[in-house]
Write a protein that holds these residues in place. Structure first.
Motif, PDB file in Angstrom:
ATOM      1  N   GLY A 101      33.656  21.878  59.808  1.00 36.08           N
ATOM      2  CA  GLY A 101      32.051  21.276  59.406  1.00 36.08           C
ATOM      3  C   GLY A 101      32.001  19.982  59.954  1.00 36.08           C
ATOM      4  O   GLY A 101      31.126  19.201  59.249  1.00 36.08           O
ATOM      5  N   ALA A 118      28.191  31.747  66.921  1.00 35.75           N
ATOM      6  CA  ALA A 118      27.158  32.416  66.567  1.00 35.75           C
ATOM      7  C   ALA A 118      26.671  33.719  66.896  1.00 35.75           C
ATOM      8  O   ALA A 118      25.736  34.330  66.275  1.00 35.75           O
ATOM      9  N   MET A 133      28.766  16.753  63.153  1.00 37.29           N
ATOM     10  CA  MET A 133      28.766  15.539  62.753  1.00 37.29           C
ATOM     11  C   MET A 133      29.232  14.633  63.957  1.00 37.29           C
ATOM     12  O   MET A 133      28.557  13.747  64.152  1.00 37.29           O
ATOM     13  N   ASN A 172      30.058  26.420  69.172  1.00 37.12           N
ATOM     14  CA  ASN A 172      29.134  27.070  68.017  1.00 37.12           C
ATOM     15  C   ASN A 172      28.226  28.120  68.519  1.00 37.12           C
ATOM     16  O   ASN A 172      27.905  29.159  67.711  1.00 37.12           O
ATOM     17  N   LEU A 182      22.503  20.747  58.874  1.00 34.36           N
ATOM     18  CA  LEU A 182      23.146  20.437  60.308  1.00 34.36           C
ATOM     19  C   LEU A 182      23.880  18.898  60.399  1.00 34.36           C
ATOM     20  O   LEU A 182      22.858  18.229  60.043  1.00 34.36           O
ATOM     21  N   TYR A 185      29.897  20.528  56.113  1.00 35.29           N
ATOM     22  CA  TYR A 185      29.245  21.822  55.908  1.00 35.29           C
ATOM     23  C   TYR A 185      29.425  22.948  57.110  1.00 35.29           C
ATOM     24  O   TYR A 185      29.302  22.804  58.331  1.00 35.29           O
ATOM     25  N   SER A 186      30.102  23.972  56.775  1.00 37.09           N
ATOM     26  CA  SER A 186      30.327  25.072  57.386  1.00 37.09           C
ATOM     27  C   SER A 186      30.178  26.142  56.804  1.00 37.09           C
ATOM     28  O   SER A 186      30.439  26.643  55.688  1.00 37.09           O
TER      29      SER A 186
END
Ligand code: ADP
Ligand code: MG
Length: 432
Positions: free
Chosen positions: A385, A335, A389, A331, A372, A377-378
């Motif tokens: 996503g 980013a 989790m 991640n 988050l 959720y992505s």
């Protein structure tokens, strides 16, 4: 209706242990379909049986009725024969203790062993069958006991069976028994299904990450191959001096070693997941996973800087721990589409192991931060996503904490902390 309070109380005693088991065993372990925990199932079902017996329904003179059979059967069917033995001891011991060894006790002594034996014998197979057969089987077991007991109760009274004033209550009580069993099995099966799904999601997330990494690694392997090929070609020529030959060979070996290292890190991460609980060599793991993502980082002009203290250790599942690191590193790298630096810092402080992963990437707004860890959720085009989790699940199952700090446009820091395993507490404790 008289007795309804006690019936509801009995229902509570059956349902409460199921939720306790879910929250303290299934969800706490968090990451896997837990093996059945005999001690927990045993103590909870014994507590449930004894509570049911303590608050029975005494509507029919001479008989105390309660729902003890339901937690008992569930305990044995899900917990196995050991739980069964403890349940029998607790059941009969407690029955003798609370006294009045009348016809009710006689009835129990004759009828219960049959059903208990049937439950113990089928416990192993029970876990393998589906939800509906489970419910049907449990209800049949209950009926094996309830029908004869009801017949005996009715016939033991002076009135003719059809005029027996207690008949409606007996029917109601039998139905409540069946309902309680249905509800209990249904809830337990739901809990088990969710735990299964959790494992599956974790596995598939890992496979997805592996696939994404594979491209980067294949790309990274091309460089050393080209280099080695070039040197080999040069070596073919007669004119190369012996010193140069030696240098080419050494450089080639170096390149091959590097590719070998990349591949073995990748394979170490790709290892299939088998649930394990053992020592985790944190320092080595962090280094190795950082090694795996380096190719991925290079491809995106990200530099990986790590500062890793030696000798850090935790207990848990090493493969899952790697999965956590992988998600956070990946991640961080993702980013930073314009490149940047991924900092990895692992250290021990105040009886905790800390792992900080920070990037100089796009960052998040407080609203994004709050989302988050939510499934699916992505903000990435090809994101699942699910990475975070899964990460949260695994970290919590190791009693760890995650703290996230982020500033839009500046970067993000994920700070993990894990309490040291107990043996370290003793080792590091100051001498008294
Ligand atoms: P995925 O990586 O598949 O999108 P994750 O659960 O790993 O799924 O991450 C969910 C979302 O959280 C990402 O899409 C991203 O928007 C955000 N996110 C996670 N880590 C970072 C980070 N280091 N910097 C900025 N955003 C992040
Ligand atoms: Mg991710």
């Amino acid at each position: 209706m008289a007795g309804i309070q006690e019936v509801l109380l009995n229902l509570l005693f059956i349902l409460l242990p199921i939720f306790i088991y879910q929250n303290f065993w299934v969800d706490k372990l968090g990451t896997a379909m837990p093996r059945r925990n005999g001690v927990a199932i045993g103590s909870l079902s014994i507590a449930s049986v004894l509570l049911c017996m303590t608050f029975p329904v005494s509507i029919i003179p001479g008989y105390v009725l309660d729902l003890r059979l339901v937690p008992m059967l569930i305990g044995i069917l899900y917990g196995g024969w050991r739980v069964g033995i403890f349940l029998i001891i607790a059941l009969f011991g407690y029955r003798v203790l609370i006294g009045s060894l009348g016809i009710g006790f006689l009835l129990m002594t004759i009828s219960f062993p049959v059903v208990i034996a049937l439950a113990i014998l089928s416990a192993k197979r029970y876990l393998l069958i589906g939800r509906r057969p489970k419910i049907i089987f449990t209800i049949l077991l209950l009926l094996v006991l309830l029908i004869p007991t009801n017949l005996i109760i009715v016939h033991s009274m002076e009135v003719t069976p059809w005029q027996n004033p207690h008949l409606p209550f007996l029917a109601f009580f039998t139905l409540i028994n069946l309902f309680a069993a249905w509800l209990a099995v249904y809830l337990i099966e739901n809990i088990r299904e969710k735990a299964h799904m959790r494992v599956e999601v974790q596995q598939s997330e890992k496979l997805y990450v592996l696939g994404e990494l594979a491209a980067a690694i294949a790309h990274e392997m091309r460089n050393p191959m080209t280099v080695v090929r070039g040197f080999l070609q040069l070596l073919q020529e007669q004119s190369v001096s012996p010193e140069k030959q030696k240098m080419f060979l050494e450089l080639s070996i170096e390149e091959l070693d590097r590719s070998e290292a990349i591949i073995s890190d990748y394979l170490a991460y790709a290892k299939p997941q088998i649930d394990k609980h053992e020592g985790i060599e944190v320092s080595e793991r962090v280094r190795s996973v950082a090694g795996v993502v380096t190719s991925y980082a290079t491809l995106r002009s990200v530099t990986v800087e790590s500062q890793i203290e030696d000798g850090l250790e935790l207990t848990g599942d090493p493969e899952k721990f790697s999965q956590v690191l992988m998600n956070l590193f990946k991640n961080g790298i993702e980013a930073m589409p314009q490149g940047g630096t991924l900092h990895i810092h692992a250290y021990k402080r105040a009886r905790q192991i800390h792992i900080d992963v920070s990037d100089t990437g796009v960052g998040m707004t407080p609203a994004e931060l709050a989302r988050l860890g939510n499934p699916y959720y992505s903000t990435k085009e090809t994101g699942t996503g699910l990475g975070l989790m899964v990460t949260y699940q695994i970290v919590h199952s190791m009693s760890g904490h995650i703290q996230v700090k982020s500033e839009k446009g500046k970067g993000t820091q994920f700070a993990l902390s894990f309490p040291l395993p107990d043996k370290h507490h003793e080792k590091n404790a100051p001498p008294k």
